[in-house]
Design a protein around this motif. Sequence first.
Motif, mmCIF file in Angstrom:
data_model
loop_
_atom_site.group_PDB
_atom_site.id
_atom_site.type_symbol
_atom_site.label_atom_id
_atom_site.label_comp_id
_atom_site.label_asym_id
_atom_site.label_seq_id
_atom_site.Cartn_x
_atom_site.Cartn_y
_atom_site.Cartn_z
ATOM 1 N N ALA A 72 151.167 42.356 20.001
ATOM 2 C CA ALA A 72 150.605 42.776 18.718
ATOM 3 C C ALA A 72 150.186 41.535 17.942
ATOM 4 C CB ALA A 72 151.632 43.570 17.928
ATOM 5 N N GLN A 73 148.952 41.551 17.450
ATOM 6 C CA GLN A 73 148.423 40.415 16.709
ATOM 7 C C GLN A 73 147.853 40.860 15.369
ATOM 8 O OE1 GLN A 73 146.128 38.531 20.316
ATOM 9 N NE2 GLN A 73 146.692 36.868 18.923
ATOM 10 N N LEU A 74 147.735 39.872 14.461
ATOM 11 C CA LEU A 74 147.211 40.125 13.127
ATOM 12 C C LEU A 74 146.012 39.234 12.876
ATOM 13 C CD1 LEU A 74 150.588 40.296 11.165
ATOM 14 C CD2 LEU A 74 149.115 42.221 11.773
ATOM 15 N N PHE A 112 149.852 25.394 9.900
ATOM 16 C CA PHE A 112 150.337 26.769 9.985
ATOM 17 C C PHE A 112 150.913 27.088 11.366
ATOM 18 C CE2 PHE A 112 147.975 26.950 6.154
ATOM 19 C CZ PHE A 112 148.440 28.037 5.435
ATOM 20 N N THR A 113 150.766 26.196 12.318
ATOM 21 C CA THR A 113 151.292 26.446 13.652
ATOM 22 C C THR A 113 152.799 26.224 13.690
ATOM 23 O OG1 THR A 113 150.883 24.173 14.361
ATOM 24 C CG2 THR A 113 149.118 25.765 14.728
ATOM 25 N N ASP A 114 153.463 27.035 14.513
ATOM 26 C CA ASP A 114 154.901 26.878 14.788
ATOM 27 C C ASP A 114 155.751 26.935 13.520
ATOM 28 O OD1 ASP A 114 154.268 26.521 17.536
ATOM 29 O OD2 ASP A 114 153.880 24.400 17.168
ATOM 30 N N ARG A 115 155.331 27.727 12.553
ATOM 31 C CA ARG A 115 156.082 27.932 11.331
ATOM 32 C C ARG A 115 156.554 29.378 11.250
ATOM 33 N NH1 ARG A 115 157.652 23.365 9.038
ATOM 34 N NH2 ARG A 115 158.070 24.620 7.183
ATOM 35 N N ASP A 116 157.640 29.585 10.502
ATOM 36 C CA ASP A 116 158.182 30.935 10.297
ATOM 37 C C ASP A 116 157.419 31.599 9.159
ATOM 38 O OD1 ASP A 116 160.123 30.538 12.266
ATOM 39 O OD2 ASP A 116 161.494 29.595 10.846
ATOM 40 N N LEU A 163 147.659 35.848 14.472
ATOM 41 C CA LEU A 163 149.090 35.596 14.601
ATOM 42 C C LEU A 163 149.746 36.634 15.504
ATOM 43 C CD1 LEU A 163 149.857 34.910 10.823
ATOM 44 C CD2 LEU A 163 149.134 33.282 12.565
ATOM 45 N N ILE A 164 150.759 36.240 16.210
ATOM 46 C CA ILE A 164 151.549 37.158 17.040
ATOM 47 C C ILE A 164 152.688 37.714 16.202
ATOM 48 C CG2 ILE A 164 153.048 37.328 19.065
ATOM 49 C CD1 ILE A 164 151.356 35.094 20.322
ATOM 50 N N PHE A 165 152.863 39.033 16.217
ATOM 51 C CA PHE A 165 153.958 39.602 15.433
ATOM 52 C C PHE A 165 154.785 40.636 16.197
ATOM 53 C CE2 PHE A 165 150.871 42.928 14.731
ATOM 54 C CZ PHE A 165 151.559 44.062 14.316
ATOM 55 N N GLY A 166 154.560 40.792 17.496
ATOM 56 C CA GLY A 166 155.410 41.707 18.258
ATOM 57 C C GLY A 166 154.743 42.145 19.544
ATOM 58 N N HIS A 167 155.291 43.213 20.121
ATOM 59 C CA HIS A 167 154.723 43.833 21.309
ATOM 60 C C HIS A 167 154.090 45.171 20.926
ATOM 61 C CE1 HIS A 167 157.498 41.030 23.397
ATOM 62 N NE2 HIS A 167 156.564 41.060 24.347
ATOM 63 N N ALA A 168 152.995 45.493 21.581
ATOM 64 C CA ALA A 168 152.355 46.793 21.357
ATOM 65 C C ALA A 168 151.527 47.147 22.575
ATOM 66 C CB ALA A 168 151.472 46.757 20.111
ATOM 67 N N ALA A 169 151.626 48.393 22.980
ATOM 68 C CA ALA A 169 150.888 48.843 24.155
ATOM 69 C C ALA A 169 149.400 48.944 23.875
ATOM 70 C CB ALA A 169 151.429 50.186 24.625
ATOM 71 N N ASN A 170 149.058 49.220 22.604
ATOM 72 C CA ASN A 170 147.652 49.369 22.247
ATOM 73 C C ASN A 170 147.478 49.081 20.754
ATOM 74 O OD1 ASN A 170 148.362 51.884 20.850
ATOM 75 N ND2 ASN A 170 148.516 52.762 22.919
ATOM 76 N N THR A 171 146.220 49.098 20.307
ATOM 77 C CA THR A 171 145.928 48.761 18.918
ATOM 78 C C THR A 171 146.515 49.776 17.948
ATOM 79 O OG1 THR A 171 143.940 47.500 19.476
ATOM 80 C CG2 THR A 171 144.056 48.426 17.249
#
Length: 434
Positions: free
Chosen positions: A107-109, A122-126, A181-189
Amino acid sequence: MQVSVEARQHAQALLDFIDQSPSPWHAVDTAANQLKAHGFKNLRENEPWQFKAGGKYFVVRDGGSIIAFVLGQRPLVESGLRIVGAHTDSPGLRLKPQAAYATEGLAQLGVEVYGGPILATFTDRDLSLAGRVVLHSEEGVQTRLVRLDQSIARLPNLAIHMNREVNEKGLVLNKQTGLPLIFGHAANTAEAKQQLTATLAGKLAVPTEAITGWDLAFYDTQRGSFWGMAQEFIANSQLDNLASCHAALEAITQVEKPQSTLICALFDHEEVGSESATGAGGSFLIDVINRLCLSSGLSQEDKLRSFANSFFISADMAHAFHPNHAGSYEPCHHVQINQGPVIKTNANQRYSTNAVTAARFMQLCALAKVPHQQYAHRTDLGCGSTIGPIMAAQLGIATVDVGNPMWAMHSLRESAGVLDHSYMIATLIQHYAS
């Protein structure tokens, strides 16, 4: 270096202010609460305004800009206005309206770049989200502030094994393809979109279908900190320009029974040019001043006379000398952290300062027993700008551009000096008391 208890307390208050203000809308909310705690009354633009002698008031426009003012003891036409202006926004990444999607099970934003951030920071930050969400209900459209406290997203760097020249050529991120950004897993949009809206709805305790839109920014969840052998430096996001906002608020809340009418104007959208209803290029400040003049029964001539007796300090952060990059600075204009506020000058009016307004600010520093510095940009480098020239052109009021020195301007993690924040507060108090 010796750092007084008072200076450390001022710096801690600034760090707390920033930590409570991860978006411009939160910054205005934090400022409003601070003003209320000091007896300022909240006015609304769509209601009649009635003032009391010596009254303290503030008004918010569209959540991102706020103007506070204190009525002076002397008539406005005689004493004029003592104004400090700053901005509530900072460059960064904003969430797109249809942001969530899925790629290879992740899942991306999607984000849009706001202003001119140093993207590599902004890379590798929480990262997490903060801002405002728009809800639809039976009562109509509502706006709610939201802040997700936990880290929900990340922009992982590409391993050096696949980017062998990153240390020689620097990290280059394509704004469209390199920033989602990556924020999780998702099978689809559809699943990715559901995860995002469900997270926001859960935080607000509303049904997902109630959410109709948002203005959301990504922020670094790491809190502000002191650093250095003597803990003489501070680090945080948004020092540019929440440090100036905080100094202005501290000053206007500490001056009792001023002779002149005081204004603290904190605008949104400076980082993208100020041309908006809530930016310095809009009508917000002049609308407030016009209503002040109307309430005082001033004629147009009297209003212009009051402008001639006024002084505007545009407070925005300044570039401190970096010893590793000496060639990036104009000789004889190396400003140092913890050595006082900086007067910023540019012959092409990127800053509003002239020799007369600079002298006026120097006098304020002397009265406050505060050191000052002067800055000019390298002639062969493009110079940034501020709200100073915009407001000077709109109002015709004598204006000076100043700011405290800092490192890493527009980084996600900026640095400044503990002493300088106290110096700026003291100088702005002197300005308001003049």
